[in-house]
Design an enzyme around this catalytic site. Structure first.
Site, PDB file in Angstrom:
ATOM      1  N   GLU A 118       0.052   7.558  12.084  1.00 21.72           N
ATOM      2  CA  GLU A 118      -0.685   6.625  11.238  1.00 21.72           C
ATOM      3  C   GLU A 118      -0.467   5.200  11.773  1.00 21.72           C
ATOM      4  O   GLU A 118       0.655   4.843  12.103  1.00 21.72           O
ATOM      5  CB  GLU A 118      -0.193   6.697   9.792  1.00 21.72           C
ATOM      6  CG  GLU A 118      -1.088   5.885   8.877  1.00 21.72           C
ATOM      7  CD  GLU A 118      -0.695   5.965   7.392  1.00 21.72           C
ATOM      8  OE1 GLU A 118       0.345   6.532   7.067  1.00 21.72           O
ATOM      9  OE2 GLU A 118      -1.469   5.442   6.598  1.00 21.72           O
ATOM     10  N   GLY A 258       8.974   2.383   6.759  1.00 20.70           N
ATOM     11  CA  GLY A 258       9.986   3.067   5.961  1.00 20.70           C
ATOM     12  C   GLY A 258      10.019   4.562   6.219  1.00 20.70           C
ATOM     13  O   GLY A 258      11.061   5.136   6.517  1.00 20.70           O
ATOM     14  N   ALA A 259       8.856   5.201   6.117  1.00 19.93           N
ATOM     15  CA  ALA A 259       8.787   6.640   6.292  1.00 19.93           C
ATOM     16  C   ALA A 259       7.328   7.063   6.394  1.00 19.93           C
ATOM     17  O   ALA A 259       6.430   6.268   6.111  1.00 19.93           O
ATOM     18  CB  ALA A 259       9.445   7.358   5.122  1.00 19.93           C
ATOM     19  N   GLU A 261       4.441  10.352   5.743  1.00 26.73           N
ATOM     20  CA  GLU A 261       4.196  11.558   4.951  1.00 26.73           C
ATOM     21  C   GLU A 261       3.551  12.712   5.704  1.00 26.73           C
ATOM     22  O   GLU A 261       2.896  13.557   5.072  1.00 26.73           O
ATOM     23  CB  GLU A 261       3.309  11.184   3.758  1.00 26.73           C
ATOM     24  CG  GLU A 261       1.831  10.835   4.116  1.00 26.73           C
ATOM     25  CD  GLU A 261       1.547   9.341   4.283  1.00 26.73           C
ATOM     26  OE1 GLU A 261       2.494   8.576   4.552  1.00 26.73           O
ATOM     27  OE2 GLU A 261       0.376   8.955   4.163  1.00 26.73           O
ATOM     28  N   HIS A 294       8.069   8.701  -2.778  1.00 30.24           N
ATOM     29  CA  HIS A 294       6.783   8.203  -2.292  1.00 30.24           C
ATOM     30  C   HIS A 294       6.168   9.169  -1.275  1.00 30.24           C
ATOM     31  O   HIS A 294       5.003   9.570  -1.417  1.00 30.24           O
ATOM     32  CB  HIS A 294       6.983   6.812  -1.681  1.00 30.24           C
ATOM     33  CG  HIS A 294       5.739   6.184  -1.134  1.00 30.24           C
ATOM     34  ND1 HIS A 294       4.994   5.276  -1.847  1.00 30.24           N
ATOM     35  CD2 HIS A 294       5.107   6.332   0.052  1.00 30.24           C
ATOM     36  CE1 HIS A 294       3.952   4.894  -1.129  1.00 30.24           C
ATOM     37  NE2 HIS A 294       4.001   5.514   0.041  1.00 30.24           N
ATOM     38  N   GLU A 295       6.929   9.530  -0.273  1.00 30.06           N
ATOM     39  CA  GLU A 295       6.377  10.409   0.775  1.00 30.06           C
ATOM     40  C   GLU A 295       6.050  11.779   0.196  1.00 30.06           C
ATOM     41  O   GLU A 295       5.033  12.386   0.536  1.00 30.06           O
ATOM     42  CB  GLU A 295       7.342  10.543   1.953  1.00 30.06           C
ATOM     43  CG  GLU A 295       7.797   9.220   2.569  1.00 30.06           C
ATOM     44  CD  GLU A 295       6.692   8.224   2.855  1.00 30.06           C
ATOM     45  OE1 GLU A 295       5.553   8.648   3.142  1.00 30.06           O
ATOM     46  OE2 GLU A 295       6.950   7.000   2.756  1.00 30.06           O
ATOM     47  N   HIS A 298       2.798  11.725  -1.691  1.00 28.65           N
ATOM     48  CA  HIS A 298       1.633  11.676  -0.805  1.00 28.65           C
ATOM     49  C   HIS A 298       1.046  13.070  -0.544  1.00 28.65           C
ATOM     50  O   HIS A 298      -0.108  13.184  -0.148  1.00 28.65           O
ATOM     51  CB  HIS A 298       2.016  11.075   0.546  1.00 28.65           C
ATOM     52  CG  HIS A 298       1.779   9.588   0.672  1.00 28.65           C
ATOM     53  ND1 HIS A 298       0.624   8.975   0.250  1.00 28.65           N
ATOM     54  CD2 HIS A 298       2.549   8.605   1.209  1.00 28.65           C
ATOM     55  CE1 HIS A 298       0.705   7.667   0.523  1.00 28.65           C
ATOM     56  NE2 HIS A 298       1.855   7.419   1.098  1.00 28.65           N
ATOM     57  N   GLU A 317      -2.363   4.639  -0.850  1.00 30.50           N
ATOM     58  CA  GLU A 317      -1.120   3.871  -0.950  1.00 30.50           C
ATOM     59  C   GLU A 317      -0.927   3.221  -2.322  1.00 30.50           C
ATOM     60  O   GLU A 317       0.157   3.285  -2.887  1.00 30.50           O
ATOM     61  CB  GLU A 317      -1.033   2.835   0.172  1.00 30.50           C
ATOM     62  CG  GLU A 317      -0.932   3.450   1.576  1.00 30.50           C
ATOM     63  CD  GLU A 317       0.235   4.406   1.762  1.00 30.50           C
ATOM     64  OE1 GLU A 317       1.142   4.436   0.894  1.00 30.50           O
ATOM     65  OE2 GLU A 317       0.247   5.146   2.768  1.00 30.50           O
TER      66      GLU A 317
END
Ligand code: TRP
Ligand code: ZN
Length: 852
Positions: A118, A258-259, A261, A294-295, A298, A317
């Site tokens: 991404e 951060g990370a 998904e 969060h991930e 997703h 997001e």
């Protein structure tokens, strides 16, 4: 210059060809990795060429239905003409993971191969329609040496594995869910593995695996616990269940964000995985829980339903940030989580929205997509979802979510599709509300009120003003305005969400015996600025009596901010500075209030930063602000010294995060007032068994400029020099020092053995933190702070443009500063724009700033 041209939302066209299946071989070698991509291609429109994105690839061959096929490379894209309606496309490319310092596409992090696709990184792996509306089923075969790379991972389920010659082996992965290329992931390396499992609502057994660098297994437990908590929460609050048999998280030290998904194979910055009580703060633990959540969230909001194009980024997001905020609020303190989210909007998003990068949560034009992973798209996007939640209520909102998945599961859709589902499921008219997706900038609500004692009528006038960033034809927005009226006796008279829809709005409340105190825009019910002429007495009343804890905090921020601005005015007009004793008393009451959540008390005691204060005004006398803020802190500290010490001692031995938060807020306030005894700090530093307390002691030593500060810094360094994530904290402390020698120290630290310009976490801790969190030295009058940042930006431009473009932010937000500082900042930007080979990332931001 063609590469630097913006893409526009209005030019969106559906793809001329789509890909139903992709079968990839990735044969891993450090600087010559071979990729063979076999796609099943379907033509969607006649008489158009197939255009495939690619970047930094060495093309070896192109075949259509197993025969070599003619092609052209036009503006970086691979172009094939005269194709049949259905065909098999085979493309062989070679790539160089070791030479890839941008951390997009396939790269190496500490000896492991990993990917980041991404937004547009897949094109660095193979030629492909690298856009989110092309959804394909992936089958991926990875080959690598057994030694050093025992784990070969990709999305979905492992379907085959075996040995090859020359100490090599292979694994084949199949992902049953069609996905866009940005969700592809591959990891190869040697790790410690933490395993667990989860049984879903409907009885599906899911294997959970967290991969971390060797020796770090004991730091993976909190991430695993957070994952299980997230899975259970998404079932109970949203009715959403996981859909594969395995969920993997890999932690890597080199990561731009951060990370990520990726379907079934999240890749995380180590910062959001590794933690134990000795090396991670309470905030770190909280951050891990929220990013893991969060991930995970997703998987439905982003993966099962994805974005049609990148202009729709907030579709996934904004919604997923809203979901992770709700998760944190349901499992922790709702008020404290809300306060933290509000601070992000007021301190960072408002700045973005009034600066050169202002954009609506659905941008209309973009040069480099990586520049639009912003606090506007993410956090203001979440506020927009939250407003819909407020307007529809939980039941209406959940009905909307259900309809959204019914209609769009497996599709790539738009923000309008989401709002449409919310509207259709609830029957609430959101036509005016949709403007939140189009109009940039922060609206202002100017509120005034009057009370007629004879008729008992209270009248509230709310004027909605739109900022220039909203555009010339900007229209009034639909703003949910949460209001509480509080009576003389401190009791609540009314709690209600008003609809502000016009430029001029009036609301009348009848039957009141005395003039109420209004608690306005409670819970920050819309991301707007509020102007109302509160008296000191009203703010003190709100701090004590508002039924919302968030409103009590808001009142404390207004109260102390006003005290600071009052002293700025005194300085500017040559008067004396002073602090109203009622202000100190209001804060004293917070310290003495045993009923108050200590974390909330800590939030109230942590008075607004210089950057936060700057966001409250249109232009700033910077030096006066710095002096006035320091004065108010010293006065407050001196006034509350006894209570601060008492509270500190009471909390000293309590082993809980909220208690630590308040204890350390007391310590920090004493330190800023120069009232922190050296023994106290050293005792806490020596006795502490957790990073929260160690770091707070160190921070206090530095804030109070205590004699022990250098020796404590050195001891900290010696203990943690081999733990990169902890060294990041040390670099941040160094970068935040306010004395003039900080610039020289930063230059020296760039050569520290724990530092590397190639590692984004290190760069953000030292250079990024200096620019963003050390306003006193960054905004030095002589411009040396700006020049320091600029020197490193020039180096980073070639190494990692994404990170460079992120940490430049404070340098482009010069609008509120005096002419001298503006000129210094602009001179640095001119220097950057004149660089040969300036990246698109920096070009977009610098050119927008200079054309303001
Ligand atoms: N989608 C990721 C998230 O919100 C963000 C992300 C991770 C990202 N890595 C990135 C975005 C690299 C751009 C580039 O969690
Ligand atoms: Zn996200």
């Amino acid at each position: 210059m063609s590469e630097l041209q913006a893409k526009h939302l209005k030019d969106y066209q559906s793809p001329a060809f789509t890909i139903s299946e992709l079968d990839m071989l990735v044969d891993l070698y450090p600087s010559k990795t071979r990729v063979i991509a076999r796609s099943q291609v379907i033509r969607c429109r006649d008489n158009e060429a197939l255009l495939l994105d690619g970047e930094g690839l060495e093309l070896k061959s192109v075949k259509v239905n197993n025969e070599a096929y003619p092609y052209q490379i036009v503006a970086g894209q691979l172009r094939l003409e005269g194709l049949p309606a259905h065909f098999a496309l085979e493309i062989e490319t070679e790539i160089d993971p070791v030479g890839n310092s941008s951390l997009e596409g396939l790269y190496m992090s500490d000896g492991a191969y990993c990917t980041q696709c991404e937004a547009e990184g897949f094109r660095r792996i193979t030629y492909f329609p690298d856009r989110p509306d092309v959804l394909a089923k992936y089958r991926v075969r990875i080959e690598a040496p057994k030694t050093g790379f025992p784990y070969l991972l990709s999305n979905g389920n492992k379907v085959e594995a075996g040995a090859l010659d020359d100490d090599r082996h292979y694994v084949v992965w199949e992902d049953p869910f069609p996905k866009p290329s940005y969700l592809f992931a591959l990891v190869a390396g040697d790790f410690d593995l933490l395993q667990d499992s989860f049984v879903t609502q409907s009885g599906r057994h899911v294997a959970l695996e967290v991969f971390v660098d060797k020796g770090n297994l004991h730091k993976a437990h909190h991430a695993m616990a957070s994952l299980k908590k997230s899975m259970a929460w998404d079932e109970s609050r949203f009715g959403l269940e996981y859909d594969l048999d395995i969920y993997m998280i890999v932690a890597v030290d080199f990561f731009n964000m951060g990370a990520m998904e990726n379907k079934g194979l999240n890749i995380f910055n180590t910062k959001y995985v590794l933690a134990d009580i000795e090396s991670a703060t309470d905030d770190d633990f909280h951050g891990i829980e929220s990013v893991v959540g969060h991930e995970y969230f997703h998987n439905w909001t982003g993966n099962r339903v994805t974005c049609r194009d990148w202009f729709q980024l907030s579709l996934k997001e904004g919604l997923t940030v809203f979901r992770d905020q709700e998760f944190s609020s349901d499992v922790g303190s709702r008020a404290v989580n809300r306060i933290q989210a509000i601070k992000v909007i007021k301190n960072q998003q408002f700045a973005e929205d009034s600066g050169p990068m202002a954009h609506p949560i659905r941008p209309q034009s973009v040069i480099e997509m990586n520049n639009f992973y912003t606090v506007t798209v993410y956090n203001k996007g979440a506020e927009v979802i939250r407003m819909m939640h407020t307007l529809l209520g939980e039941a209406g909102f959940q009905a909307g979510m259900k309809l959204y998945f019914q209609r769009h599961d497996g599709q790539a859709v738009t923000c309008d599709d989401f709002v449409g589902a919310m509207e259709d499921a609830s029957g609430v008219d959101l036509s005016q509300f949709r403007l939140w997706y189009n109009q940039a900038g922060t609206p202002t609500l100017k509120v005034s009120d009057s009370f007629d004692a004879r008729s008992g009528e209270y009248r509230l006038v709310v004027l909605q003003q739109l900022p220039p960033q909203a555009g010339d034809d900007a229209k009034p927005m639909h703003i949910p305005f949460d209001l509480e009226l509080i009576g003389d006796d401190g009791k609540s008279l009314l709690n209600k969400v008003l609809d502000v829809k016009e430029a001029h709005n009036e609301f009348v409340f009848e039957g009141l015996s005395t003039r109420p105190v209004p608690s306005l825009l409670q819970n920050f019910s819309a991301p707007v600025k509020l102007e109302y002429d509160f008296t000191t007495a009203q703010l003190i009343s709100l701090m004590r009596n508002a039924s919302s804890e968030v409103a009590r905090w808001e009142a404390s921020v207004s109260l102390i901010s006003r005290a600071i601005w009052g002293n700025v005015n005194a300085l500017v007009s040559g008067g004396d500075m002073a602090l109203d004793t009622r202000v100190a008393d209001a804060f004293r009451a917070v310290l003495l209030d045993e009923e108050l959540d200590p974390q909330l008390a800590a939030e109230i005691l942590n008075i607004p930063s210089i950057n936060a204060l700057i966001e409250q005004v249109d232009s700033v006398n910077f030096d006066a602000l710095v002096s006035a803020r320091a004065f108010v802190l010293e006065e407050l500290s001196a006034n509350l010294e006894d209570e601060l010490l008492v509270r500190y001692r009471e909390l000293y031995h309590i082993d809980s995060a909220p208690a630590r938060a308040l204890k350390n807020a007391c310590l920090a306030m004493l330190a800023r007032g120069g009232l922190c005894p050296e023994e106290l700090v050293e005792k806490q530093f020596n006795e502490s068994c957790n990073m929260t307390d160690s770091l707070a002691a160190l921070g206090a030593a530095m804030a109070g400029e205590l004699d022990c500060q250098d020796s404590l810094l050195e001891r900290f360094e010696q203990r943690w020099v081999d733990t990169p994530l902890v060294m990041d904290k040390w670099f941040m402390l160094q970068a935040s020092r306010q004395d003039d020698a900080v610039l020289g120290r930063i230059d020296a630290l760039v050569s520290h053995k724990a530092f590397s310009l190639n590692n984004p976490n290190r760069v953000r801790s030292l250079i990024g933190c200096f620019a963003a969190n050390n306003p006193v030295q960054f905004h030095r009058e002589d411009g040396e702070g700006y020049r320091l940042l600029t020197r490193y930006l020039k180096q980073l431009n070639g190494v990692n443009p994404q990170v460079a473009a992120r940490i430049i932010t404070p340098l482009i937000q010069f609008g509120k500063f005096d002419e001298g500082r503006k000129q210094n900042m602009k001179a640095c930007l001119e220097e950057l724009i004149g660089m040969p080979e300036l990246s698109r990332d920096l070009y977009e931001k610098v050119s927008r700033a200079l054309s303001q």
